[in-house]
Scaffold this motif. Structure first.
Motif, short mmCIF file in Angstrom:
data_model
loop_
_atom_site.label_atom_id
_atom_site.label_comp_id
_atom_site.label_asym_id
_atom_site.label_seq_id
_atom_site.Cartn_x
_atom_site.Cartn_y
_atom_site.Cartn_z
N ASP A 20 -22.89 -21.87 -16.47
CA ASP A 20 -22.11 -22.62 -17.45
C ASP A 20 -23.00 -23.72 -18.01
O ASP A 20 -23.81 -24.31 -17.28
N HIS A 98 -17.87 -17.64 -18.62
CA HIS A 98 -16.49 -17.63 -19.11
C HIS A 98 -16.52 -17.71 -20.62
O HIS A 98 -16.58 -18.79 -21.21
N SER A 99 -16.47 -16.57 -21.26
CA SER A 99 -16.74 -16.30 -22.67
C SER A 99 -18.26 -16.21 -22.83
O SER A 99 -19.02 -16.59 -21.93
N ASP A 124 -18.26 -11.05 -18.88
CA ASP A 124 -17.39 -12.10 -19.41
C ASP A 124 -16.16 -12.25 -18.53
O ASP A 124 -15.32 -11.34 -18.45
N SER A 125 -16.01 -13.40 -17.86
CA SER A 125 -14.86 -13.59 -16.96
C SER A 125 -13.56 -13.76 -17.74
O SER A 125 -12.47 -13.59 -17.16
N VAL A 126 -13.62 -14.08 -19.03
CA VAL A 126 -12.39 -14.10 -19.84
C VAL A 126 -11.84 -12.68 -19.95
O VAL A 126 -10.63 -12.44 -19.77
N HIS A 139 -5.96 -17.69 -21.09
CA HIS A 139 -6.97 -17.38 -20.08
C HIS A 139 -8.13 -18.37 -20.15
O HIS A 139 -9.25 -18.05 -19.77
N LEU A 141 -10.22 -21.50 -18.80
CA LEU A 141 -10.62 -21.70 -17.41
C LEU A 141 -9.71 -22.68 -16.68
O LEU A 141 -9.35 -22.47 -15.52
N ASP A 160 -17.39 -25.75 -13.55
CA ASP A 160 -16.97 -24.62 -14.38
C ASP A 160 -17.58 -23.31 -13.90
O ASP A 160 -16.92 -22.26 -13.90
N ALA A 164 -15.41 -20.11 -12.65
CA ALA A 164 -15.52 -18.78 -13.26
C ALA A 164 -15.89 -17.74 -12.21
O ALA A 164 -15.42 -16.59 -12.26
N VAL A 167 -12.80 -16.77 -10.41
CA VAL A 167 -11.99 -15.85 -11.23
C VAL A 167 -12.40 -14.41 -10.93
O VAL A 167 -11.55 -13.53 -10.76
#
Length: 298
Positions: A20, A98-99, A124-126, A139, A141, A160, A164, A167
Motif C-alpha cells: 500500500d 486494494h484496487s 486486487d483485494s477489492v 468494499h 477497506l 492498510d 488488505a 481481506v
C-alpha cells in the motif's frame, strides 16, 4: 507518525505480499509512504514500512487524508533509494493491493525515477472482496475491516497493507477458494452458450452451471440433452447445477448465484438445485424412471 521499519530478510518465503502507498499530491508517482506485509499460512511473516521523500509537492488535500507533510519526509529516502528493497519484496511473488491504484503508483514512480519496472503477479483485494461478500454495500477497506472485525488505521500504508492482507485471508476461509483460485480470471462463464439440441430429456430447461463455463464439458452435455445453458440465474431459470469442479468447496451454498436461486425459490419460482452427479443420473435414466429433482442440502 510511524518510524521506518527494517527489512526482514530471515522470514519464511510468503504465500503472498501486500503493498500500500500514500501519495503527496495528485501525481500518482508522488509516493510519500509505503507499507509491505508478507503472509504465509494466513499469518503475517514480515512487515516493511518507510516514509519516502517524493521529490514532489505536497497537496493540502492529500495531507488532510493521511497526515503526512513535507516536514515528515525531510531526510527520508527517495523512491530511487528504496526501489531495490521494494523490488526484492515484490518481484516474482503474488502481490495484493486494494484496487490497482498502488500498482499504477509504483509503475509511475519507476518511470519518474528511472528505475526498472517491478515484475510481479497482481491480485486486487477489492475484486476478491466483491466476490466473497457481494451483499456488502461497499468494499472500501475501512468498511471491510469493520465488517471483518480487523484492527485498522485507514490511510496508514502499513496498516492498510495488513488490512488488505486479512481481506485475502478471510476470503479464503469464507469461500474455500484458495489463492490460485482467486488468481484465476473472474469470468468463469466461458464463451458463447452451446446450442441446445431440438429434443432430449432436458428440453425446455434453462440451466445455470455453478462453477463451470457454459461451453465446458458439463454445459455441452446439458445442451446435448436439450437444455439452454444460461449466463446467470434469473426468473426464467429452471435449474441450478453445482458443478463437480466448482471452486467454492463446501461453501457453494454461500455463492451469489446459489443464494439468488434460493431467493427466487422462496418467492415462488420453480427452480431445482442439483449436484452435477444428480443431474447426470437424471439425463441418463430412462424417461419413465426419472425421479423428481431434489435440492442439494445447503
Amino acid at each position: 507518525m510511524l518510524a521506518s521499519l527494517p527489512v526482514e530478510t530471515a522470514s519464511p518465503d510468503p504465500d503472498f505480499v501486500v503493498v500500500d502507498v500514500e501519495t503527496a499530491c495528485s501525481r500518482v508517482s508522488s509516493i510519500c509512504q509505503i507499507g509491505i506485509v508478507g503472509f504465509r499460512g494466513g499469518a503475517e511473516v514480515f512487515a516493511y514500512e518507510t516514509l519516502v521523500d517524493p521529490c514532489d509537492d505536497f497537496s493540502p488535500f492529500n495531507t488532510r487524508i493521511h497526515g503526512i507533510s513535507c516536514d515528515h519526509v525531510a531526510g527520508q529516502p527517495t523512491f530511487a533509494h528504496i526501489h531495490a528493497t521494494i523490488d526484492a519484496h515484490l518481484s516474482r511473488r503474488v502481490t495484493v493491493a486494494h484496487s490497482y491504484f498502488d500498482k499504477g503508483a509504483l509503475a509511475a514512480a519507476c518511470r519518474v525515477h528511472d528505475r526498472s519496472a517491478i515484475e510481479t503477479t497482481w491480485l486486487d483485494s477489492v475484486r476478491v472482496a466483491k466476490r466473497a461478500w457481494p451483499e456488502l454495500p461497499s468494499h472500501r477497506l475501512n468498511v471491510l475491516t469493520k465488517f471483518l472485525g480487523v484492527r485498522h488505521k485507514h490511510h496508514d500504508a502499513l496498516s492498510d497493507a495488513r488490512a488488505a492482507g486479512m481481506v485475502i485471508v478471510r476470503a479464503i476461509d469464507h469461500t474455500g477458494i484458495d489463492l490460485a483460485g482467486w488468481l484465476a480470471p473472474a469470468n468463469t462463464r466461458g464463451g458463447a452458450a452451446p446450442k441446445p439440441a431440438a429434443e432430449g430429456p432436458l428440453k425446455d430447461e434453462r440451466i445455470y452451471v455453478l462453477g463451470g463455463p457454459r461451453d465446458g464439458p458439463l454445459g455441452l452435455r446439458l445442451a446435448q440433452a436439450g437444455a439452454r445453458v444460461t449466463a446467470s440465474v434469473g426468473v426464467s431459470t429452471t435449474m441450478l447445477v453445482v458443478s463437480n469442479d466448482q471452486p467454492f468447496g463446501r461453501f457453494a451454498h454461500a455463492s451469489a448465484p446459489y443464494r439468488r436461486a434460493e431467493e427466487l425459490r422462496r418467492a415462488g419460482a420453480n427452480i431445482a438445485i442439483l449436484s452435477e452427479d444428480e443431474l447426470r443420473m437424471r439425463i441418463d435414466a430412462p424417461s419413465d424412471e426419472v425421479a423428481p429433482a431434489r435440492c442439494v442440502a445447503g
